[in-house]
Scaffold this motif. Structure first.
Motif, PDB file in Angstrom:
ATOM      1  N   GLY A 193      31.686 -10.808  55.967  1.00 49.04           N
ATOM      2  CA  GLY A 193      32.392 -11.925  56.360  1.00 49.04           C
ATOM      3  C   GLY A 193      32.574 -12.794  54.981  1.00 49.04           C
ATOM      4  N   TYR A 194      33.973 -12.541  54.716  1.00 49.16           N
ATOM      5  CA  TYR A 194      34.476 -13.485  53.503  1.00 49.16           C
ATOM      6  C   TYR A 194      34.782 -15.018  53.539  1.00 49.16           C
ATOM      7  CZ  TYR A 194      37.302 -14.534  49.411  1.00 49.16           C
ATOM      8  OH  TYR A 194      37.805 -15.284  48.240  1.00 49.16           O
ATOM      9  N   SER A 195      34.316 -15.933  53.038  1.00 48.58           N
ATOM     10  CA  SER A 195      34.622 -17.423  53.248  1.00 48.58           C
ATOM     11  C   SER A 195      34.481 -17.786  54.458  1.00 48.58           C
ATOM     12  CB  SER A 195      35.973 -17.579  52.594  1.00 48.58           C
ATOM     13  OG  SER A 195      36.497 -18.867  52.129  1.00 48.58           O
ATOM     14  N   TYR A 196      35.670 -18.228  55.084  1.00 51.76           N
ATOM     15  CA  TYR A 196      35.557 -18.680  56.532  1.00 51.76           C
ATOM     16  C   TYR A 196      35.231 -17.526  57.448  1.00 51.76           C
ATOM     17  CZ  TYR A 196      37.247 -21.033  60.855  1.00 51.76           C
ATOM     18  OH  TYR A 196      37.151 -21.688  62.102  1.00 51.76           O
ATOM     19  N   GLY A 197      35.487 -16.303  56.939  1.00 54.77           N
ATOM     20  CA  GLY A 197      34.991 -15.242  57.909  1.00 54.77           C
ATOM     21  C   GLY A 197      33.456 -15.166  57.795  1.00 54.77           C
ATOM     22  N   ASP A 200      31.611 -21.014  42.007  1.00 50.10           N
ATOM     23  CA  ASP A 200      32.612 -21.064  42.974  1.00 50.10           C
ATOM     24  C   ASP A 200      32.812 -22.715  43.522  1.00 50.10           C
ATOM     25  OD1 ASP A 200      34.072 -21.174  45.356  1.00 50.10           O
ATOM     26  OD2 ASP A 200      33.051 -19.085  46.233  1.00 50.10           O
ATOM     27  N   TRP A 201      33.863 -23.239  43.294  1.00 59.15           N
ATOM     28  CA  TRP A 201      34.111 -24.557  43.655  1.00 59.15           C
ATOM     29  C   TRP A 201      34.845 -24.881  44.830  1.00 59.15           C
ATOM     30  CZ3 TRP A 201      39.194 -26.180  44.084  1.00 59.15           C
ATOM     31  CH2 TRP A 201      40.106 -25.388  43.266  1.00 59.15           C
ATOM     32  N   ILE A 202      35.497 -23.637  45.337  1.00 62.39           N
ATOM     33  CA  ILE A 202      36.219 -23.793  46.689  1.00 62.39           C
ATOM     34  C   ILE A 202      35.338 -23.619  47.761  1.00 62.39           C
ATOM     35  CG2 ILE A 202      37.940 -22.366  47.896  1.00 62.39           C
ATOM     36  CD1 ILE A 202      39.208 -21.496  45.686  1.00 62.39           C
ATOM     37  N   VAL A 203      34.238 -22.808  47.717  1.00 62.11           N
ATOM     38  CA  VAL A 203      33.159 -22.600  48.645  1.00 62.11           C
ATOM     39  C   VAL A 203      31.907 -22.820  47.777  1.00 62.11           C
ATOM     40  CG1 VAL A 203      31.966 -21.459  50.528  1.00 62.11           C
ATOM     41  CG2 VAL A 203      34.387 -21.507  50.613  1.00 62.11           C
ATOM     42  N   SER A 221      25.168 -20.885  50.279  1.00 60.61           N
ATOM     43  CA  SER A 221      24.298 -19.670  50.287  1.00 60.61           C
ATOM     44  C   SER A 221      22.877 -20.288  49.963  1.00 60.61           C
ATOM     45  CB  SER A 221      24.727 -18.631  49.348  1.00 60.61           C
ATOM     46  OG  SER A 221      25.905 -18.055  49.833  1.00 60.61           O
ATOM     47  N   LYS A 222      22.843 -21.058  49.009  1.00 62.87           N
ATOM     48  CA  LYS A 222      21.288 -21.640  48.794  1.00 62.87           C
ATOM     49  C   LYS A 222      20.824 -22.479  49.865  1.00 62.87           C
ATOM     50  CE  LYS A 222      19.246 -21.729  45.481  1.00 62.87           C
ATOM     51  NZ  LYS A 222      18.102 -20.776  45.139  1.00 62.87           N
ATOM     52  N   MET A 223      21.491 -23.153  50.617  1.00 64.63           N
ATOM     53  CA  MET A 223      21.119 -23.815  51.887  1.00 64.63           C
ATOM     54  C   MET A 223      20.697 -22.587  52.932  1.00 64.63           C
ATOM     55  SD  MET A 223      23.575 -26.845  51.877  1.00 64.63           S
ATOM     56  CE  MET A 223      23.133 -28.034  53.210  1.00 64.63           C
ATOM     57  N   LEU A 224      21.413 -21.686  53.046  1.00 58.95           N
ATOM     58  CA  LEU A 224      21.279 -20.451  54.092  1.00 58.95           C
ATOM     59  C   LEU A 224      19.566 -19.947  53.545  1.00 58.95           C
ATOM     60  CD1 LEU A 224      24.223 -18.181  54.553  1.00 58.95           C
ATOM     61  CD2 LEU A 224      23.028 -19.638  56.326  1.00 58.95           C
ATOM     62  N   ASP A 256      26.639 -14.381  38.698  1.00 58.36           N
ATOM     63  CA  ASP A 256      26.800 -15.582  37.576  1.00 58.36           C
ATOM     64  C   ASP A 256      27.931 -15.818  37.085  1.00 58.36           C
ATOM     65  OD1 ASP A 256      25.430 -17.204  35.708  1.00 58.36           O
ATOM     66  OD2 ASP A 256      25.579 -15.783  34.165  1.00 58.36           O
ATOM     67  N   LYS A 257      28.420 -17.095  37.162  1.00 60.53           N
ATOM     68  CA  LYS A 257      29.698 -17.704  36.809  1.00 60.53           C
ATOM     69  C   LYS A 257      30.923 -17.028  37.775  1.00 60.53           C
ATOM     70  CE  LYS A 257      28.262 -18.799  32.178  1.00 60.53           C
ATOM     71  NZ  LYS A 257      28.559 -18.578  30.577  1.00 60.53           N
ATOM     72  N   GLY A 258      30.440 -16.227  38.734  1.00 60.86           N
ATOM     73  CA  GLY A 258      31.639 -15.926  39.620  1.00 60.86           C
ATOM     74  C   GLY A 258      32.201 -17.037  40.424  1.00 60.86           C
TER      75      GLY A 258
END
Length: 281
Positions: free
Chosen positions: A144-148, A232-235, A240-243, A258-260
């Motif tokens: 699942g990518y982003s909203y997926g 990532d500033w969009i998501v 993921s850290k909270m997950l 890193d820096k992705g």
């Protein structure tokens, strides 16, 4: 003379803006069946593109069936997105030798789709379960990518694996870009291309919809991997850290890029391919 130059410059800028807007609209619009299949012209295995029905909705599915013994990668796209987002993966010869693969257009993102996005993770969950109902669940790897991401993570049936790519899973770190105002303001809404109107609707409602799920993501029988770019500033990476904080470490693995950025599906293809291949056996 100054007025003449200003007029000419204004006309040139206007033409450029119209041209850029037209290119943007064409480039981001859902592609026809023929355009989708062009990505597979050099593929070792030709995919099967079908039109499926779920309840009263028609949607497109593309699949590569290599061997029934192999596990199946099922890709779930984000907002904005389509089954075409994963064409490079599905056309890759090594992945084809290790997996069967499926991607599909979510409602509202099909080519010339007359339906609106459903703005509901619960609906997307039910549709995804319907799509994989004939597959042996122990061989299904959801990607699942982003909203997926939350759509894949909402599946509570026991699967082989759930892999999240920059998942938008927590309302508290869900950004609302200023550009959404072009959709919110009636005076400018007409400027927003059709598919971006759908994406805007889904984005605006996503924060509230997440609140129904986000405290229970860890209630799943599945092991989960999340791959996320730290820039990532969009998501934001914080999703993921909270997950990671919700899950036990033996059930959840966070893979940092890193820096992705949020375009990791395309910009980090080789790395993600390598991660997917870990679950081929």
């Amino acid at each position: 003379m100054f007025k003449k130059i200003l007029k000419i410059v204004s006309i040139i800028l206007l033409v450029l803006l119209i041209g850029l807007y037209t290119l943007f609209t064409i480039f981001t619009a859902p592609k026809s069946d023929e355009a989708i299949l062009k990505a597979y012209e050099k593929s070792n295995i030709q995919p099967n593109l079908t039109h499926e029905r779920y309840k009263d909705f028609l949607y497109r599915k593309i699949s590569i069936q290599n061997d029934t013994v192999l596990p199946t990668l099922v890709f779930v796209h984000g907002t904005i997105g389509s089954l075409n987002d994963f064409s490079k993966y599905m056309a890759d010869s090594l992945l084809q030798s290790k997996f069967n693969m499926i991607a599909y257009d979510r409602i509202g993102y099909n080519y010339e789709d007359k339906n609106s996005v459903q703005e509901s993770i619960a609906f997307e969950n039910e549709m995804l379960l319907d799509l994989i109902k004939e597959l042996p669940k122990e061989k299904v790897v959801l990607v699942g990518y982003s909203y997926g991401g939350p759509i894949a993570l909402s599946v509570k049936e026991k699967l082989k694996k759930i892999i999240l790519l920059a998942p938008a899973v927590h309302s508290t770190v869900e950004p609302m870009p200023w550009m959404l105002n072009f959709y919110k303001w009636k005076i400018t809404r007409w400027l927003v291309p059709k598919v971006w109107k759908q994406a805007s609707k889904e984005k605006i409602s996503h924060r509230e919809d997440l609140k129904k799920f986000e405290s229970n993501w860890n209630i799943t029988p599945n092991k989960v991997v999340s791959i996320h770019g730290t820039s990532d500033w969009i998501v934001p990476y914080e999703n993921s850290k909270m997950l990671e904080e919700q899950f036990d470490e033996e059930q959840f693995n966070l893979v940092d890029l890193d820096k992705g950025n949020h375009g990791l599906v395309w910009s980090n293809f080789d790395f993600i391919k390598e991660q997917l291949l870990k679950y081929a056996d």
